[in-house]
Design an enzyme around this catalytic site. Sequence first.
Site, PDB file in Angstrom:
ATOM      1  N   LYS A 202       0.914  -1.311   0.003  1.00 39.99           N
ATOM      2  CA  LYS A 202      -0.089  -0.137   0.087  1.00 39.99           C
ATOM      3  C   LYS A 202       0.803   1.165   0.073  1.00 39.99           C
ATOM      4  O   LYS A 202       2.208   1.393   0.424  1.00 39.99           O
ATOM      5  CB  LYS A 202      -0.984   0.008   1.239  1.00 39.99           C
ATOM      6  CG  LYS A 202      -2.214  -0.886   0.845  1.00 39.99           C
ATOM      7  CD  LYS A 202      -3.267  -0.914   1.554  1.00 39.99           C
ATOM      8  CE  LYS A 202      -4.397  -1.788   1.016  1.00 39.99           C
ATOM      9  NZ  LYS A 202      -5.406  -2.367   2.001  1.00 39.99           N
ATOM     10  N   ARG A 238      -3.233 -10.077   4.692  1.00 34.62           N
ATOM     11  CA  ARG A 238      -3.692 -10.150   3.238  1.00 34.62           C
ATOM     12  C   ARG A 238      -2.751  -9.533   2.589  1.00 34.62           C
ATOM     13  O   ARG A 238      -2.343  -8.564   2.742  1.00 34.62           O
ATOM     14  CB  ARG A 238      -5.214  -9.262   3.204  1.00 34.62           C
ATOM     15  CG  ARG A 238      -5.680  -9.343   2.001  1.00 34.62           C
ATOM     16  CD  ARG A 238      -6.809  -8.504   1.667  1.00 34.62           C
ATOM     17  NE  ARG A 238      -7.497  -8.447   0.597  1.00 34.62           N
ATOM     18  CZ  ARG A 238      -6.919  -7.777  -0.610  1.00 34.62           C
ATOM     19  NH1 ARG A 238      -5.960  -6.962  -0.394  1.00 34.62           N
ATOM     20  NH2 ARG A 238      -7.622  -8.141  -1.908  1.00 34.62           N
TER      21      ARG A 238
HETATM   22  N1  HH2 Z   1      -7.482  -4.108   0.703  1.00 32.67           N
HETATM   23  C1  HH2 Z   1      -7.870  -4.083  -0.442  1.00 32.67           C
HETATM   24  C2  HH2 Z   1      -8.957  -4.864  -0.973  1.00 32.67           C
HETATM   25  N2  HH2 Z   1      -9.551  -5.578  -0.117  1.00 32.67           N
HETATM   26  N3  HH2 Z   1      -9.710  -6.419   2.134  1.00 32.67           N
HETATM   27  C3  HH2 Z   1      -9.350  -6.423   3.217  1.00 32.67           C
HETATM   28  N4  HH2 Z   1     -10.252  -7.113   4.281  1.00 32.67           N
HETATM   29  N5  HH2 Z   1      -8.366  -5.591   3.845  1.00 32.67           N
HETATM   30  C4  HH2 Z   1      -7.788  -4.898   3.024  1.00 32.67           C
HETATM   31  O1  HH2 Z   1      -6.797  -4.034   3.582  1.00 32.67           O
HETATM   32  C5  HH2 Z   1      -8.257  -4.750   1.521  1.00 32.67           C
HETATM   33  C6  HH2 Z   1      -9.240  -5.554   1.165  1.00 32.67           C
HETATM   34  C7  HH2 Z   1      -6.980  -3.337  -1.454  1.00 32.67           C
HETATM   35  O2  HH2 Z   1      -5.619  -4.032  -1.960  1.00 32.67           O
HETATM   36  P1  HH2 Z   1      -5.962  -4.619  -3.352  1.00 32.67           P
HETATM   37  O3  HH2 Z   1      -6.840  -5.706  -3.462  1.00 32.67           O
HETATM   38  O4  HH2 Z   1      -4.708  -5.366  -3.760  1.00 32.67           O
HETATM   39  O5  HH2 Z   1      -6.311  -3.641  -4.350  1.00 32.67           O
HETATM   40  P2  HH2 Z   1      -7.450  -3.211  -5.449  1.00 32.67           P
HETATM   41  O6  HH2 Z   1      -8.696  -2.824  -4.298  1.00 32.67           O
HETATM   42  O7  HH2 Z   1      -7.161  -2.052  -6.148  1.00 32.67           O
HETATM   43  O8  HH2 Z   1      -8.056  -4.223  -6.113  1.00 32.67           O
END
Ligand code: HH2
Length: 257
Positions: A202, A238
């Site tokens: 992040k 995660r």
């Molecule tokens: N962060 C993201 C998405 N889902 N779910 C939980 N429970 N906790 C988190 O910190 C979290 C999440 C964002 O990360 P990512 O899936 O890599 O990116 P994007 O939302 O751009 O697909």
Amino acid sequence: MGVVNVTPDSFSDGGVNFDPDDAVASARRLLAEGAAIVDVGGESTRPGAEGVSADEELRRVVPVLERLSGAPVSIDTSKAEVARRALELGAELVNDVTALRGDPALGEVVAESGAYLCLMHMQGEPRTMQADPRYGDVVSEVAAFLEERLREAVAAGIAEERICLDPGIGFGKTVEHNFELVRRLDELTALGRPVVIGFSRKSSLGRLLGDPQATTGSVAASVGAAVAAYERGATILRVHDVREHVEALAAAQAALA
Ligand code: HH2
């Protein structure tokens, strides 16, 4: 928890796993590297993201879930329709970044299926959440929110022992808010449920290291934040880079035991 984003626009890996073949191969690799579960998502929630329709989300994730049948899978969605289909296809956990505030039908879908549920804190909505996040005291406000959402989920018929809580690193939070949540994680574990931390890649990590415009953080910085969160009581991490986290956590566990 290994991340598999079946999206063209996720903040750190957009497009990498947009093709179902690539997504399935990534998921299998993350499981082989030691992930206990893979979190499959078809909608980016990065700062500034616009939502996608349920049809589009289903079109992205269903071919992946079909082929991962039998593997431990979590579905990263806020939509009841997507969660229902994913659970039919064998998903075990629903990861809802809106903590049951996005779709009024989602609680019932989770309750009826007996699935696990992750409730995450977010201030605002992805499109605008990083504009100017403000709190009186971020940790007590996040803790009060998660406690209230936990009560709501239990009232919807979801067994408390199936629910985990996540402060939502980067979801309507400054760099300082994010680190303070990890520093005072004991105030979240005090709620009595497993705590999930998603600091992986992040932007706060890149900003901490001196780039005020960073949109991502390095793997090394991600691992550092994950180990600190583990030491403070987080039990689900995660992450995108499973091998590096598994190795670091094995060493941290041996040293701290
Ligand atoms: N962060 C993201 C998405 N889902 N779910 C939980 N429970 N906790 C988190 O910190 C979290 C999440 C964002 O990360 P990512 O899936 O890599 O990116 P994007 O939302 O751009 O697909």
